[in-house]
Design a protein around this motif. Structure first.
Motif, short mmCIF file in Angstrom:
data_model
loop_
_atom_site.label_atom_id
_atom_site.label_comp_id
_atom_site.label_asym_id
_atom_site.label_seq_id
_atom_site.Cartn_x
_atom_site.Cartn_y
_atom_site.Cartn_z
N ALA A 132 -55.38 -44.65 37.78
CA ALA A 132 -54.86 -45.85 38.24
C ALA A 132 -54.22 -45.79 39.84
CB ALA A 132 -54.11 -46.57 37.60
N ASP A 133 -53.44 -44.80 39.84
CA ASP A 133 -52.70 -44.71 41.09
C ASP A 133 -53.62 -44.16 42.35
OD1 ASP A 133 -50.59 -44.84 39.70
OD2 ASP A 133 -50.04 -42.89 39.49
N LEU A 134 -54.73 -43.54 42.13
CA LEU A 134 -55.71 -43.07 42.99
C LEU A 134 -56.62 -44.55 43.36
CD1 LEU A 134 -57.10 -41.13 44.79
CD2 LEU A 134 -58.72 -40.39 42.95
N ALA A 135 -56.94 -45.12 42.47
CA ALA A 135 -57.59 -46.52 42.67
C ALA A 135 -56.88 -47.42 43.58
CB ALA A 135 -57.81 -47.10 41.36
N ALA A 136 -55.53 -47.31 43.42
CA ALA A 136 -54.59 -48.28 44.23
C ALA A 136 -54.72 -47.74 45.55
CB ALA A 136 -53.19 -48.20 43.64
N LYS A 137 -54.35 -46.41 45.68
CA LYS A 137 -54.49 -45.73 47.09
C LYS A 137 -55.76 -46.01 47.91
CE LYS A 137 -51.71 -42.31 47.60
NZ LYS A 137 -51.10 -43.22 48.36
N MET A 138 -56.83 -45.81 47.14
CA MET A 138 -58.13 -46.21 47.91
C MET A 138 -58.39 -47.73 48.09
SD MET A 138 -59.41 -43.07 48.29
CE MET A 138 -57.84 -42.47 48.37
N ARG A 139 -57.95 -48.76 47.30
CA ARG A 139 -57.91 -49.94 47.74
C ARG A 139 -57.04 -50.06 48.87
NH1 ARG A 139 -58.30 -50.63 42.21
NH2 ARG A 139 -55.96 -50.97 41.99
N ASP A 140 -56.00 -49.35 49.20
CA ASP A 140 -55.16 -49.69 50.26
C ASP A 140 -56.03 -49.09 51.38
OD1 ASP A 140 -53.34 -50.89 48.72
OD2 ASP A 140 -51.83 -49.38 48.55
N PHE A 141 -56.71 -47.96 51.35
CA PHE A 141 -57.11 -47.35 52.28
C PHE A 141 -58.35 -48.05 52.87
CE2 PHE A 141 -59.89 -43.59 53.38
CZ PHE A 141 -59.23 -43.16 54.92
N ARG A 142 -58.98 -48.68 52.13
CA ARG A 142 -60.21 -49.24 52.41
C ARG A 142 -60.31 -50.27 53.70
NH1 ARG A 142 -63.81 -53.05 52.78
NH2 ARG A 142 -66.01 -52.78 52.27
N PRO A 143 -58.93 -51.21 53.79
CA PRO A 143 -58.86 -52.01 55.01
C PRO A 143 -58.69 -51.31 56.36
CG PRO A 143 -57.43 -52.82 53.57
CD PRO A 143 -57.87 -51.44 52.83
N VAL A 144 -58.21 -50.10 56.29
CA VAL A 144 -58.05 -49.22 57.30
C VAL A 144 -59.21 -48.97 57.96
CG1 VAL A 144 -57.08 -47.09 58.10
CG2 VAL A 144 -55.78 -48.36 56.65
N LEU A 145 -59.99 -48.32 56.88
CA LEU A 145 -61.63 -47.86 57.37
C LEU A 145 -62.23 -49.24 57.83
CD1 LEU A 145 -62.77 -45.60 54.21
CD2 LEU A 145 -61.91 -44.76 56.52
N GLN A 146 -62.26 -50.36 57.22
CA GLN A 146 -62.86 -51.58 57.82
C GLN A 146 -62.39 -51.75 59.16
OE1 GLN A 146 -65.33 -53.39 55.83
NE2 GLN A 146 -65.60 -53.83 57.86
N ARG A 147 -61.16 -51.68 59.50
CA ARG A 147 -60.74 -52.04 60.84
C ARG A 147 -61.18 -51.00 61.67
NH1 ARG A 147 -55.49 -51.68 59.68
NH2 ARG A 147 -55.17 -49.92 60.55
#
Length: 173
Positions: free
Chosen positions: A127-142
């Motif tokens: 679950a912690d990794l999933a949260a970290k990846m969800r937080d990372f996604r907008p950075v990649l999108q930007r």
């Protein structure tokens, strides 16, 4: 609790992507100008910060050393080899051609990583990794969006450097 193999592989892959992006960002910061240089600096900083965070997270989860990113399929191996060849080619370029190919690589590369992340997200067990990846996604999108904006907004400088030579001022009388 030991982390799931697929989760560890995702960490390894994201770490690999971060390292690549830091290197490419450094290259752009050194070789590019204007917005592309600034974008390179942003890539370096964002991926450096993200990677420090990822490495600390991995340690906290009992992964002392992040394993090498091993492409799981033949298609992934080919894609990785193609990417390394493009990077080698990019290092030889300069000026407008460097900027054009760099932005092409950043736009398509970030889109591919977003697709991989979107495919991985529902299957992440930690679950912690999933949260970290969800937080990372907008950075990649930007990063993907910025590369595409720069592609749209810088072509005139690439296509027509001669038009702005000083001393060629036309005056309408």
């Amino acid at each position: 609790a030991k982390m799931d193999d697929a989760d560890v592989k995702l960490i390894a892959h994201v770490h690999h992507v971060n390292v690549m992006e830091m290197d490419l960002g450094k290259l752009a910061a050194a070789k590019a100008t204007g917005g592309v240089r600034t974008y390179g600096q942003t890539l370096m900083k964002d991926h450096q910060d993200g990677d420090k965070d990822l490495v600390a997270f991995a340690k906290k989860k009992g992964i002392a050393t992040i394993p090498a990113d091993v492409p799981p399929t033949e298609a992934d191996k080919k894609e990785n080899a193609d990417m390394m060849a493009k990077v080698a080619e990019l290092k030889k370029l300069k000026g407008a051609e460097f900027e054009r190919q760099f932005l092409d690589m950043m736009a398509s590369g970030h889109d591919k990583e977003l697709a991989k992340l979107d495919a991985a997200l529902p299957n992440i067990k930690d679950a912690d990794l999933a949260a970290k990846m969800r937080d990372f996604r907008p950075v990649l999108q930007r990063h993907a969006d910025t590369a595409k904006d720069l592609q749209k907004n810088t072509p005139t400088a690439w296509n027509d450097k001669s038009a702005t030579k000083t001393g060629d001022k036309k005056t309408d009388a």
